[in-house]
Design a protein around this motif. Structure first.
Motif, PDB file in Angstrom:
ATOM      1  N   ALA A  13       0.833  -1.208   0.000  1.00 30.15           N
ATOM      2  CA  ALA A  13       0.000   0.000   0.000  1.00 30.15           C
ATOM      3  C   ALA A  13       0.867   1.257   0.000  1.00 30.15           C
ATOM      4  N   ARG A  14       1.946   1.259   0.801  1.00 26.80           N
ATOM      5  CA  ARG A  14       2.868   2.405   0.811  1.00 26.80           C
ATOM      6  C   ARG A  14       3.477   2.625  -0.570  1.00 26.80           C
ATOM      7  N   THR A  15       3.900   1.543  -1.200  1.00 23.51           N
ATOM      8  CA  THR A  15       4.497   1.632  -2.535  1.00 23.51           C
ATOM      9  C   THR A  15       3.511   2.197  -3.538  1.00 23.51           C
ATOM     10  N   TYR A  43      -8.267 -11.805   4.919  1.00 22.39           N
ATOM     11  CA  TYR A  43      -7.934 -12.592   6.103  1.00 22.39           C
ATOM     12  C   TYR A  43      -7.257 -11.679   7.141  1.00 22.39           C
ATOM     13  N   HIS A  44      -6.437 -10.744   6.655  1.00 23.52           N
ATOM     14  CA  HIS A  44      -5.669  -9.868   7.534  1.00 23.52           C
ATOM     15  C   HIS A  44      -6.346  -8.528   7.827  1.00 23.52           C
ATOM     16  N   PHE A  45      -7.153  -8.032   6.886  1.00 24.80           N
ATOM     17  CA  PHE A  45      -7.777  -6.721   7.039  1.00 24.80           C
ATOM     18  C   PHE A  45      -9.215  -6.759   6.569  1.00 24.80           C
ATOM     19  N   GLU A  46     -10.070  -5.975   7.230  1.00 26.23           N
ATOM     20  CA  GLU A  46     -11.480  -5.893   6.829  1.00 26.23           C
ATOM     21  C   GLU A  46     -11.641  -5.167   5.500  1.00 26.23           C
ATOM     22  N   ASP A  47     -10.850  -4.088   5.344  1.00 25.45           N
ATOM     23  CA  ASP A  47     -10.942  -3.244   4.155  1.00 25.45           C
ATOM     24  C   ASP A  47      -9.714  -2.341   4.127  1.00 25.45           C
ATOM     25  N   VAL A  48      -9.636  -1.440   3.163  1.00 24.81           N
ATOM     26  CA  VAL A  48      -8.479  -0.557   3.052  1.00 24.81           C
ATOM     27  C   VAL A  48      -8.368   0.384   4.255  1.00 24.81           C
ATOM     28  N   PRO A  49      -9.458   0.993   4.743  1.00 30.54           N
ATOM     29  CA  PRO A  49      -9.306   1.811   5.961  1.00 30.54           C
ATOM     30  C   PRO A  49      -8.765   1.018   7.156  1.00 30.54           C
ATOM     31  N   ASP A  50      -9.122  -0.257   7.266  1.00 30.58           N
ATOM     32  CA  ASP A  50      -8.577  -1.096   8.335  1.00 30.58           C
ATOM     33  C   ASP A  50      -7.063  -1.254   8.154  1.00 30.58           C
ATOM     34  N   LEU A  51      -6.623  -1.403   6.919  1.00 27.24           N
ATOM     35  CA  LEU A  51      -5.186  -1.458   6.621  1.00 27.24           C
ATOM     36  C   LEU A  51      -4.518  -0.151   7.039  1.00 27.24           C
TER      37      LEU A  51
END
Length: 180
Positions: A13-15, A43-51
């Motif tokens: 996401a940073r990249t 599996y790791h995050f609900e959505d992009v805001p969760d990330l």
């Protein structure tokens, strides 16, 4: 899957935000960048805001650890400002993305949480009630966010003076001067 998959996803996401300057970040972009399935992402995050919450939380934890390891409140605050100023390009790219509102809300919450934890660990505001402390921390965290949102090169040159003034405001208050 590696144990640090959350970090791999966060780095993707940073990249995308910084290197590719994507303004509309999607799960599809992220999974393609780090070569995983959508299911692995979810599996790791609900959505992009969760990330984003995860990324900001990790940064906040790192910032808190580093600032509290400094010898004084002013040195810790200087460390905070240096780290925050270095993160400004990421924040700007986030503000330019389709997640602006969510990111600003998350950033406000974590900056307030950062200052609350720092104040608690340093025993600031002991003489204040819980309600007063909450108001003081909201006030100061919003002021810090305002400073950072309008940060300039001149501010970077005057970092030590800014840190000294802000530290005095946070720890002892600065009484108004009465002019004759």
């Amino acid at each position: 899957m590696p144990a640090d998959m959350k970090e791999i996803i966060a780095e993707a996401a940073r990249t995308l935000l910084m290197d590719r300057k994507i303004k509309k970040l999607t799960v599809k972009d992220i999974v393609e960048q780090c070569h995983i399935t959508r299911q692995a992402f979810y599996y790791h995050f609900e959505d992009v805001p969760d990330l984003f919450r995860y990324m900001i939380q990790k940064f906040t934890e790192q910032m808190l650890e580093e600032t509290l390891s400094k010898g004084s409140a002013e040195e810790g605050l200087r460390c905070f400002f240096v780290m925050a100023v270095n993160a400004l390009p990421y924040a700007q790219r986030g503000r330019d993305s389709n997640y602006r509102d969510e990111l600003e809300q998350i950033a406000r919450r974590y900056i307030r949480q950062f200052f609350a934890q720092a104040a608690e660990s340093q025993n600031y505001y002991q003489q204040c009630s819980a309600a007063e402390s909450k108001i003081i921390l909201r006030y100061h965290s919003q002021a810090i966010m305002g400073l950072l949102q309008e940060w300039t090169e001149q501010d970077t040159e005057q970092l030590d003076q800014i840190v000294h003034t802000v530290c005095r405001l946070l720890t002892e208050g600065i009484p108004p001067r009465i002019k004759d």
